[in-house]
Design an enzyme around this catalytic site. Sequence first.
Site: not given
Ligand code: MCN
Ligand code: MOS
Length: 735
Positions: A516-517, A696, A622
């Site tokens: 996502g991010a 993850e 962040n």
């Molecule tokens: N981030 C960052 N630098 C990066 C990547 C990410 O600072 N290079 C930080 C950002 O704050 C971003 C967060 O990490 O918003 C998560 O980014 P990312 O890894 O891209 O994950 P997604 O946005 O796709 O979120 C989904 C992921 C998944 S798949 C699960 S499962 C999960 C997770 O995030 N579920 C969560 N973390 C969670 N955290 C909370 N509080 N609640 C969930 O249900």
């Molecule tokens: Mo995370 S299990 O891919 O929503």
Amino acid sequence: MNDAPAAQPFHPPALDRSVQGVLGEAVDRVDGPAKVTGGARYAYEFDLPGTAYGYVIGATIGHGRVTRIDAEAARAAPGVIAVLVDDPRLPSDTSNGKDDEMRAFSRDVRFFGQSLGIVVADSFEAARAAAALVEVDYAVEAGRFAADFDHDVEAKPAAAFVRDVDIGDIDAALAGSAAVIDSTFETPMHLPAAMEPHATTASWDGDRLTIRSSLQMVAGSQKTVAATLGIDPDKVRVIATYVGGGFGGKTGVGVEVVLAAIAAQEVGRPVKVALARRQTGQLVHHRSPTRQRLRVGADAGGRITAIAQEGIAAQNDWRGFIEPIPFGSIPLYAGPARRFTTSVVRVDLPASGAVRAPGEAIGSWPIESAIDELAVELGIDPVALRILNEPAADPTTGKPFSTRRLVDCYREGARRFGWDGSDRTPGTRREGEWLIGTGMAAAFRGNFSVRASAKVRLTPEGRAEIETDLPDIGTGTYTIVAQVAAELLGLPIEAVDVRLGDSTYPVTAGAGGSFGAGSAASAVALACEELIDTLAQRMDSTPSDMTLKDGHAIAGNRRVPIGDLARDGLEALGKTAPGSFVSGYSQASHGAQFAEVAVNAVTGEVRVRRMLGVFDCGRVLNRKTARSQLLGGMIWGIGSALHEDAVVDGSTGQFVNPDFGEYHIAVHADAPRIEVHFIEEADDVANPIGAKAVGELGISGAGAAVTNAIWHATGYRARHWPVTVDRLLTALPPL
Ligand code: MCN
Ligand code: MOS
């Protein structure tokens, strides 16, 4: 806009020129005040005029047929508006052709708790009470309520997301190895157990449906709802402004979403439905239990000669998902003979599905335990053994790594933790009753490049407005999206307004797979690039000769408020798509996890004393929210190693402990001092902003570090998660 995937990695030049100084910083959550003051409204908190409350009626057998439903008493109960169970006008099959858990009114019961219909009443309590009055008779059939890993194992299931790997002759290579490990592990079911209930408010305006729901994926959910109801996706609006966690359990839509929509149409009023906590075990997917056999061989110097991880997961007959057990292990260690397989056994239970880090969360434990066992066998420091077997390119595909700083993570982690790998003799460190041990493990999570889009608008007031459908599920999306725009457009973070989680906004793949991010931040960056070009033209300058800072554009001797340059309201749509080059690389996020535990020699109680992780996740967007993500994952690792175990009653197929009273997760008292550090290197292959997966990553390897530390403390090699006192007590060294 050119939609064709790029042939070369594109690194937005503005990222290197920007001077605002907010991207990557530990910026507080921009949505924090709204959340702590109650201003943030979640799916169940919308009070549309005339809203009624729905409660899902669940089957009370695990397998069989409904022979009679009598809803008369329920219909006569106080406050009841409608009971939708046996109305011929209701859709007969909402399974969408593939997902039986989406069957809303079926008489064929495939799992305990399956929806038989819905009660609509003027309060939640009235609906729930009436649901208990619905009389149902069944013809009960025997069901497969436990995963039997010894029989009917289906190899190479068609739905498997990771293909089996079989390179070289494993048996011959093991036979010729100086040291061989052959160990079998079992992991239990895990529940995603998000704090916010699975909840939906559905309302109709003519033939247009609005779903306010707690979801991780907006566009995907819009499609599923439309397909299930047989209506045009354009008629369905999905809104997920705030989401109180999902952990994979909200990646799809549940049957309650569809029931809310059908009920709202039936009663002509908005309808809210929330699953009661005990229903989430039944109507939300869980992480599959697994059995995994690990075989690793090495020469006397410690070089891996053969590595095999053969896993079996469980799944019901219909869900098209198989837990990708060895996903993260495949690119991890060098070694010529390699075998990674995923098989499945069938059960009559709700679906298993993606729960935080599908594959790695449970696959990282056995492989990281086996490597620890191998280090002991060889008398080599486990950190040194891992570094010795670090491959130069993907050891399975031969593809180059996009970026891989795993060795730096090991070294930096060992240094910061004060790792001493010289004496790994177990049970030798004591503090009174407590046996002390340390352990470590690799963390890895495959990184996915996906499509995303976002709109950025500059207003005459000098503000930026961003829209994208990616929800913030607790991760920090609101904040990181604001940071990217503030950084590139030279605006204070307070001058950025972020709107998320609405199907009327530009589409993303959603919050899943930790993509996502990186993807949404890239889309925002690309939109900003376009706006910067326009601002530069209006300054009679070029992007490289212009500085954007604190709301002003500066070029030559001129300093102009950005709002003045955007007097007509500038807007750009940024779209990112995986470039054609992506398939030429192997990409992942990495890390090294370290843990110190104390095990009580008398009671078997395990206390994790401290943990430390060093992570390589590309550009850090962040530092505060990324750290929180990794902390949360590491704490889940503690819970996996020590607490989490979803139990199914073998005679009925009912989840025994699906609520927070009985499903034990690591809580504050279990979480010790935890440190998170980063090795930062932007990964231009992953996406334009160079950010890799974080969400993850922290869970991966964390539980393995804990159980490796338990071994060091006690000599007990865990083969079953969780390591509860009853398992540990009999294996403790004499007092
Ligand atoms: N981030 C960052 N630098 C990066 C990547 C990410 O600072 N290079 C930080 C950002 O704050 C971003 C967060 O990490 O918003 C998560 O980014 P990312 O890894 O891209 O994950 P997604 O946005 O796709 O979120 C989904 C992921 C998944 S798949 C699960 S499962 C999960 C997770 O995030 N579920 C969560 N973390 C969670 N955290 C909370 N509080 N609640 C969930 O249900
Ligand atoms: Mo995370 S299990 O891919 O929503």
